[in-house]
Design a protein around this motif. Structure first.
Motif, PDB file in Angstrom:
ATOM      1  N   ASP A  83       1.143  -1.180  -0.227  1.00 41.45           N
ATOM      2  CA  ASP A  83       0.148   0.092   0.307  1.00 41.45           C
ATOM      3  C   ASP A  83       0.593   1.217  -0.247  1.00 41.45           C
ATOM      4  O   ASP A  83       0.409   2.534  -0.166  1.00 41.45           O
ATOM      5  CB  ASP A  83      -0.887   0.103   0.978  1.00 41.45           C
ATOM      6  N   GLU A  86       2.610   3.710  -3.895  1.00 45.21           N
ATOM      7  CA  GLU A  86       1.961   4.364  -5.419  1.00 45.21           C
ATOM      8  C   GLU A  86       3.145   5.006  -6.506  1.00 45.21           C
ATOM      9  O   GLU A  86       2.947   4.940  -7.317  1.00 45.21           O
ATOM     10  CB  GLU A  86       0.804   5.197  -4.514  1.00 45.21           C
ATOM     11  N   TYR A 158      -5.260  -1.448  -8.261  1.00 41.23           N
ATOM     12  CA  TYR A 158      -5.037  -1.283  -8.750  1.00 41.23           C
ATOM     13  C   TYR A 158      -6.349  -0.661  -9.662  1.00 41.23           C
ATOM     14  O   TYR A 158      -6.647  -2.584 -10.367  1.00 41.23           O
ATOM     15  CB  TYR A 158      -4.113  -0.720 -10.060  1.00 41.23           C
ATOM     16  N   ARG A 162      -7.071   3.990 -10.122  1.00 36.09           N
ATOM     17  CA  ARG A 162      -6.388   4.493  -9.562  1.00 36.09           C
ATOM     18  C   ARG A 162      -6.107   4.137  -8.330  1.00 36.09           C
ATOM     19  O   ARG A 162      -6.552   2.640  -8.908  1.00 36.09           O
ATOM     20  CB  ARG A 162      -7.697   5.714  -8.713  1.00 36.09           C
ATOM     21  N   TYR A 163      -5.154   4.401  -7.400  1.00 38.24           N
ATOM     22  CA  TYR A 163      -4.972   3.058  -6.429  1.00 38.24           C
ATOM     23  C   TYR A 163      -5.713   2.823  -5.325  1.00 38.24           C
ATOM     24  O   TYR A 163      -6.060   4.190  -5.019  1.00 38.24           O
ATOM     25  CB  TYR A 163      -3.829   3.232  -5.862  1.00 38.24           C
ATOM     26  N   HIS A 164      -5.877   2.152  -4.656  1.00 41.42           N
ATOM     27  CA  HIS A 164      -6.807   1.819  -3.329  1.00 41.42           C
ATOM     28  C   HIS A 164      -5.835   0.978  -1.920  1.00 41.42           C
ATOM     29  O   HIS A 164      -5.627  -0.788  -2.871  1.00 41.42           O
ATOM     30  CB  HIS A 164      -8.077   0.710  -3.180  1.00 41.42           C
TER      31      HIS A 164
END
Ligand SMILES: NC(=O)C1=CN([C@@H]2O[C@H](COP(=O)(O)OP(=O)(O)OC[C@H]3O[C@@H](n4cnc5c(N)ncnc54)[C@H](O)[C@@H]3O)[C@@H](O)[C@H]2O)C=CC1
Ligand SMILES: Cc1cc2nc3c(=O)[nH]c(=O)nc-3n(C[C@H](O)[C@H](O)[C@H](O)COP(=O)(O)O)c2cc1C
Length: 172
Positions: A83, A86, A158, A162-164
């Protein structure tokens, strides 16, 4: 309201991409080193193929600047991101000079000499065993020869461009 798209060969590139943006995936930095030089790029098109022999696939666009290095070295490492990665993912996502990409993190090596990202969720050190050309991409079939894991870090997904963060369920 849900949009219905008919999957025929006439599906346009942008419609395909818009649809693919609905598929969540892990984010990986694929690295290599050897006679073709050190290189790395961000990839979401990665998946498990078979466990006998332990094999993953990676899809690589032949127009990417890193393509010749992977072709010549015939080894790679799939570093699955956590996490906190990014900005590293964006650095390896294109246009940044290679030295600058690698300066942003710590690396080691295992069996093949491909760079292993120190705090990756998991790293699969691989030799490329087979390559299939489909459209703009090469599908690289990669046999894992060594693995390192980090069982504490949270994951990164992804999805929807967007990244989560993806949290582990804490032990009860
Ligand atoms: N498989 C690939 O080559 C992928 C390439 N990318 C590249 O990263 C950049 C940012 O991507 P996004 O923000 O997600 O926007 P985007 O609109 O370009 O892509 C949406 C989705 O379409 C798929 N996609 C994009 N380009 C593709 C390609 N050339 N071949 C096959 N599938 C592709 C991916 O699943 C991606 O998440 C773009 O330049 C994109 O081309 C991103 C994801 C996968
Ligand atoms: C989230 C994300 C996922 C990506 N997935 C892939 C992929 O699976 N395959 C691929 O060839 N390129 C993928 N790319 C694009 C490459 O990372 C990029 O083309 C590569 O870094 C080479 O760029 P360069 O030609 O400027 O060096 C992705 C980019 C991002 C940001």
């Amino acid at each position: 309201m849900a949009e219905t798209l008919t999957a025929t060969p006439a599906v346009e590139k942008q419609a395909f991409r818009d649809a693919m943006a609905h598929l969540g995936s892990a984010v990986n930095i694929i690295t290599t080193d050897g006679p073709g030089g050190r290189a790395g790029f961000t990839a979401s098109a990665v998946c498990s193929v078979t466990d006998s022999p332990p094999t993953l696939l990676v899809c690589l666009n032949r127009s990417a600047s890193v393509y010749p290095a992977f072709t010549e070295n015939q080894v790679l490492c799939v570093n699955t991101l956590a996490d906190c990665h990014e900005s590293l993912s964006n650095l390896f996502g294109g246009k940044t000079p290679m030295e600058q990409r690698f300066e942003a993190a710590e690396w080691s090596s295992l069996s093949t000499g491909s760079p292993i990202l120190s705090d990756a969720l998991v790293s699969f050190d691989c030799k490329i065993t087979q390559v299939t050309r489909v459209g703009t991409h090469d599908i690289l079939f990669c046999e894992a020869v060594a693995i390192t894991r980090n069982d504490e870090r949270h994951g990164l997904v992804y999805f929807d461009r967007r990244y989560h963060p993806l949290m582990r369920q804490s032990a009860c």
